[in-house]
Design an enzyme around this catalytic site. Structure first.
Site: not given
Ligand code: GLU
Length: 611
Positions: A118, A416
């Site tokens: 992360r 994602t």
């Molecule tokens: N930033 C999102 C998370 O880590 C994932 C990105 C998304 O699918 O919106 O939960």
């Protein structure tokens, strides 16, 4: 209604399509097309066979994994090859500018490992950095499109740790397929063209992004061949010089410079700069952690610990549902699914953040004692939202629990990527990674060919919550790469994109198999609903059409949405066969392949999870 019987019918259709497509795959078409230059690769949502396999959002990425497996690489080698290729062919949801979570099942000792890749907040991050001068949360969209939102990227470190600890090939070897696709080009599909069009203003704001994605200033057409020679060179250099070089050399300097002073296209609004320095990049590490786990109907489920909320939230909901018999009336079972999600999200909002900064009661949240208490709140009609968080402290083995103000649900879209890879020895990877929003911050690092994430907007903007900003902290994620074992042997790997809907998508797809007896392709195809402690449940039209009236009679309310999640998964079937599966239509459809395809056994779709 989608009963088990209807599910079987659905499965036959899916498998029929798969069989036709497998005939193409068996001819070697995907590998040849990938090796011989730019082409639109054949795309199939389900594959079946032996020798290992992969499923991703992109046929280019799946072909890269298969290529590495065919050359003797293991699942980890294949997964890194696929992830790097996604950075090319799905540049808005992947790449060296992002981060993610890598879950690995090692067959020889049946152990599960996770790598936390992360992004981190830079040392200069301040708790109030996302508040305006009036103390109110800053404008979300303007924050996204700025250097302020960019976290220190974790993907390259993840790939390096994965290969060094668990892989068999060098970074140079596994980055080759990706750099080859970047150099030769890839054909734009409808989903990517639509994403470019939708994000045109954001991309146009940053010259290097406009140059890469708006050739001649225009949205390219479907089928356009897009090359990314800058990214090809970046991958070649990382391969030659190593991940450490990426974090300490000229690319790190360029990232820091770009974050501090995002270059603006003349005539557009200048974007705010962030504080990231080369030292922030040099300090970045992707730690290997223990997975969190829970047991459901005799299966052991392994998920991501904090900094993701994925494992604890999917796990809490499953522990709650495990106290009920879910095999009976489908309306009752789905009502409880929505209620269990509601309760688990309430606890997520209260307790989940980076466990290096707050005492997250992981043990309590995943205890069956706490689940029983939460399950006791579920009745015949829907609980009024928002439900209050529970108290996992008595179930937390005496460890400290941080009690902060409950955080708001962050704004989320669908972005994602998730990929799965298995090799011939039964090693399995389940890997979700992202640059956060579609096209991340919108800022491409000039001359390097990749977009920077906007992951820091996953922090709660208000101060004082478990997920508020701090220097070096990882923003809370919903990513839920998951591996399922039975008797220690791996039976399935699964995950999805979709922001906060990731958790319910993984949960629902597992329940479809473990409670409703669907096969993996059936479970993926089934319509989805996502309840996140809100007044209304987001649901796909097919879900509302099928179950809406009966669930409304129990007090549930629905808001339609086009689709939820883009699952990629694999499962091991009796007889040592492997099935890889992804979406047939959501997000434009994904790509599943295996090393040695076979025609599917016609009875295969009738069974639930193997093992
Ligand atoms: N930033 C999102 C998370 O880590 C994932 C990105 C998304 O699918 O919106 O939960």
């Amino acid at each position: 209604m989608l009963t088990n019987d209807a599910g079987r019918a659905l499965s036959r259709t899916a498998l029929g399509t798969a069989a036709v497509l497998l005939a193409t795959a068996a001819s070697g078409a995907p590998a040849r097309a990938a090796a011989s230059g730019p082409a639109t690769l054949p795309q199939q949502p389900v594959a079946y066979g032996t020798g290992g396999g992969a499923a991703t959002m992109s046929p280019y990425a799946t072909a890269s994994a298969i290529d590495v497996l065919k050359r003797g690489g293991n699942a980890v080698d294949g997964a890194v090859a696929a992830a790097a290729t996604l950075g090319v062919s799905e540049p808005f949801v992947a790449g060296p500018g992002g981060g993610g979570y890598f879950v690995y099942y090692r067959a020889r000792d049946r152990k599960v490992f996770v790598i936390d890749g992360r992004e981190t907040a830079p040392a200069g991050a301040r708790p109030d950095m996302f508040l305006g001068s009036d103390g109110k949360p800053a404008d979300f969209e303007q924050t996204v499109q700025s250097g302020l939102s960019v976290g220190v990227p974790g993907n390259v470190a993840t790939w390096d740790v994965a290969l060094k600890r668990f892989g068999t090939r060098s970074l140079a070897h596994v980055l080759k397929p990706a750099s080859s696709v970047a150099r030769r080009g890839y054909r734009l599909d409808r989903a990517l063209v639509d994403a470019i069009a939708k994000n045109r203003a954001k991309l146009a704001r940053f010259p290097a992004s406009a140059k890469q994605f708006l050739p001649g200033g225009n949205v390219p057409a479907v089928g356009h061949l897009l090359r990314n020679p800058d990214l090809a060179t970046t991958y070649d250099q990382i391969g030659r010089r190593g991940a450490r070089w990426f974090y300490t050399g000229p690319i790190a300097a360029a990232i820091a410079r770009t974050v501090q002073h995002p270059p603006a296209t003349p005539g557009t609004l200048a974007a705010a700069g962030g504080s990231m320095t080369p030292q922030d990049l040099a300090r970045y590490t992707a730690p290997v952690r223990d997975a969190v786990g829970w047991t459901y109907r005799g299966y052991r489920i392994h998920g991501m610990p904090p900094s993701s909320s994925g494992g604890t939230t999917v796990g809490e909901a499953m522990n709650i549902l495990g106290t009920f018999d879910q095999s009976g009336d489908r309306t009752e079972a789905l009502h409880r699914y929505l209620e269990a999600s509601k309760l688990a999200y309430a606890d997520r909002g209260q307790f989940l953040g980076d466990s290096a900064f707050v005492n997250v009661p992981v043990q309590g949240l995943l205890s069956t004692g706490f689940a029983k208490r939460r399950a006791g709140l579920i009745g015949p009609s829907a609980l009024t939202t928002p439900v209050a968080p529970g108290d996992p402290a008595p179930f937390n083995g005496g460890a400290a629990v941080t009690r902060s103000a409950p955080g708001p649900e962050a704004e989320q879209e669908q972005h994602t990527n998730h990929l799965v890879v298995a090799d011939k020895d039964g090693n399995v990877v389940s890997y979700t990674n992202t640059i956060e929003q579609i096209a991340g911050s919108g800022i491409t690092v000039a001359g390097r060919g990749f977009l920077l994430n906007n992951e820091l907007t996953d922090f709660n903007f208000p101060t004082g919550t478990a997920n508020s900003v701090a220097p070096g902290k990882r923003p809370r994620s919903s990513m839920s790469p998951t591996i399922v074992t039975r008797g220690g042997r791996v039976v399935e790997a699964i995950g999805s994109p979709g922001g906060a809907t990731i958790i319910t998508t993984v949960l629902q797809t597992l329940l479809n198999q473990l409670d409703f007896g669907m096969s993996l392709p059936e479970a993926i195809a089934a319509p989805r609903a996502s309840q996140r402690n809100g007044a209304r449940t987001e649901a796909e039209p097919a879900f509302i059409n099928t179950y809406g009236a009966a669930l409304q009679a129990k007090g549930q309310a629905f808001t339609p949405t086009d689709y939820i999640g883009i699952v990629a998964g694999l499962s091991f079937l009796p007889g040592g066969r492997l099935q890889t599966a992804t979406e047939s239509w959501r997000g434009g459809g994904g790509s599943a392949m295996v090393v040695r395809p076979e025609n599917p056994d016609p009875t295969m779709g009738a069974g639930a999870l193997g093992g």
